[in-house]
Design a protein around this motif. Structure first.
Motif, short mmCIF file in Angstrom:
data_model
loop_
_atom_site.label_atom_id
_atom_site.label_comp_id
_atom_site.label_asym_id
_atom_site.label_seq_id
_atom_site.Cartn_x
_atom_site.Cartn_y
_atom_site.Cartn_z
N VAL A 125 0.83 -1.20 0.00
CA VAL A 125 0.00 0.00 0.00
C VAL A 125 0.87 1.26 0.00
N ASN A 126 0.57 2.16 -0.91
CA ASN A 126 1.16 3.50 -0.97
C ASN A 126 2.68 3.47 -1.12
N ASP A 127 3.46 3.69 -0.04
CA ASP A 127 4.91 3.70 -0.17
C ASP A 127 5.52 2.31 -0.10
N GLU A 128 4.69 1.29 0.07
CA GLU A 128 5.17 -0.10 0.04
C GLU A 128 5.32 -0.52 -1.42
N VAL A 129 6.49 -1.01 -1.77
CA VAL A 129 6.79 -1.31 -3.17
C VAL A 129 6.31 -2.71 -3.54
N VAL A 130 6.79 -3.70 -2.80
CA VAL A 130 6.45 -5.11 -3.05
C VAL A 130 6.48 -5.89 -1.74
N HIS A 131 5.91 -7.07 -1.79
CA HIS A 131 5.99 -8.08 -0.72
C HIS A 131 5.27 -7.68 0.56
N GLY A 132 4.31 -6.75 0.45
CA GLY A 132 3.52 -6.39 1.62
C GLY A 132 2.71 -7.58 2.12
N MET A 133 2.73 -7.81 3.41
CA MET A 133 2.07 -8.95 4.04
C MET A 133 0.61 -8.60 4.36
N PRO A 134 -0.36 -9.36 3.84
CA PRO A 134 -1.76 -9.05 4.14
C PRO A 134 -2.07 -9.25 5.62
N GLY A 135 -2.99 -8.42 6.14
CA GLY A 135 -3.33 -8.50 7.56
C GLY A 135 -4.46 -7.57 7.89
N SER A 136 -4.30 -6.80 8.97
CA SER A 136 -5.38 -5.99 9.51
C SER A 136 -5.45 -4.58 8.92
N ARG A 137 -4.53 -4.23 8.05
CA ARG A 137 -4.55 -2.87 7.50
C ARG A 137 -5.84 -2.62 6.74
N VAL A 138 -6.49 -1.50 7.03
CA VAL A 138 -7.74 -1.12 6.38
C VAL A 138 -7.44 -0.15 5.24
N LEU A 139 -7.95 -0.44 4.06
CA LEU A 139 -7.77 0.47 2.94
C LEU A 139 -8.62 1.71 3.14
N ARG A 140 -8.05 2.85 2.75
CA ARG A 140 -8.75 4.11 2.86
C ARG A 140 -8.91 4.74 1.48
N ASP A 141 -9.93 5.57 1.34
CA ASP A 141 -10.12 6.29 0.10
C ASP A 141 -8.87 7.13 -0.20
N GLY A 142 -8.36 7.01 -1.42
CA GLY A 142 -7.15 7.73 -1.81
C GLY A 142 -5.89 6.90 -1.75
N TRP A 173 5.35 7.34 -3.00
CA TRP A 173 4.44 6.25 -3.37
C TRP A 173 4.97 5.50 -4.59
N SER A 174 4.57 4.23 -4.67
CA SER A 174 5.12 3.33 -5.68
C SER A 174 4.01 2.53 -6.35
N ALA A 175 4.19 2.26 -7.63
CA ALA A 175 3.29 1.38 -8.37
C ALA A 175 4.07 0.18 -8.88
N HIS A 176 3.38 -0.95 -9.02
CA HIS A 176 4.01 -2.21 -9.42
C HIS A 176 2.98 -2.99 -10.24
N VAL A 177 3.36 -3.39 -11.43
CA VAL A 177 2.51 -4.24 -12.27
C VAL A 177 3.36 -5.37 -12.84
N GLU A 178 2.69 -6.45 -13.21
CA GLU A 178 3.43 -7.64 -13.66
C GLU A 178 2.55 -8.50 -14.55
N ASN A 179 3.15 -9.09 -15.56
CA ASN A 179 2.52 -10.15 -16.34
C ASN A 179 3.56 -11.21 -16.70
#
Length: 279
Positions: free
Chosen positions: A84-101, A241-247
């Protein structure tokens, strides 16, 4: 079959299994694209992905990745990476709540009959500033530029150079250098590495039966990163902030086939003047 420098070359039947895995990944990511909204936790997205992968008859190649020791400690605990946001890759899913924006990179993989698929999207949660929309577009365009630059007889460096050229032309962005695309097949990560910058006509030769995952990571800052205390999550050092896409794609005798795209890449490849190589 193994090629030069340990590079795995797949048969058409094996590529077909990778396409099956790629479609599971593609459908899972489309589900998560719809569900990534304000109020949803990254753990809830992970649970949706897990259920969908299993229901599709596939298994996750992310869950427990990197585990070691007799009890398998240290492995990745999700079936997706949620950065999310400034996290580039490999963020671990958990309790973080997504916010608008927010923006969230969702990286997903699956295995079918022992063959792997791997892809990622970055999604805007609600409304985001124009500079973030432009960042997402620049990253997406760079990935497709890299894929479009691949041709039988070419080199991995052609892909890397095309990604870098596309990012530089799009604006003042940072390219993350410490993490790369990769070969993929009977394992998720294989030789050769596919950097997101470099000189053309360098690196491994592009031949039929080679499959590659191309994944640019682009930031609004310098591209320098560090890893958090969880030993997984990679963030930008400057907080940008960072974006990451892959195919995942392969080359056939008729053109390019994007194994993790629902239409095989047909639409985007046609727009770039690249022959489609799927079945």
């Amino acid at each position: 079959m193994m090629f030069d420098r340990g590079i795995e070359i797949k048969t058409p039947d094996q590529i077909a299994s990778m396409r099956s895995a790629g479609l599971v990944v593609a459908h899972t990511l489309e589900l998560l694209r719809r569900e990534a909204r304000a109020g949803v936790t990254t753990g809830e997205l992970d649970a949706m992905a897990h259920e969908h992968i299993v229901a599709s008859g596939a298994t996750s190649n992310f869950l427990n990745y990197g585990a070691h020791g007799p009890s398998g400690e240290g492995g990745f605990t999700g079936v997706i990476c949620t950065s999310v946001n400034d996290e580039v890759v490999h963020g671990m899913p958990g309790s973080r709540v997504l916010r608008d924006g927010d923006i969230i990179s969702i990286d997903c993989g699956a295995i079918v009959d022992g063959w792997h698929g791997d892809a990622a999207i970055t999604v805007a949660v609600g409304e985001v500033p124009d500079e973030i929309t432009a960042l997402l577009q620049a990253t997406e365009d760079a990935m497709w530029a890299g894929i479009a630059a691949a041709a039988l007889g070419g080199r991995v460096g052609d892909i890397s150079h095309a990604i870098e050229t596309s990012v530089v032309a799009a604006g003042d962005y940072g390219i993350v250098e410490g993490y790369t695309g990769h070969g993929i097949g009977s394992a998720m990560h294989q030789p050769p590495d596919v950097p997101n910058y470099g000189r053309p006509r360098r690196g491994a030769k592009l031949v039929e039966g080679l499959a590659l995952a191309v994944e640019p990571m682009v930031t609004l800052g310098t591209g320098s990163t560090r890893t958090l205390a969880d030993d997984w999550t990679v963030v930008t050092t400057d907080g940008s902030w960072s974006a990451h896409v892959e195919n995942t794609f392969t080359l056939t005798d008729t053109g390019t086939w994007v194994l993790t795209s629902l239409d095989g890449g047909r639409e985007r490849l046609a727009a770039l003047g690249v022959p489609y190589g799927g079945d």
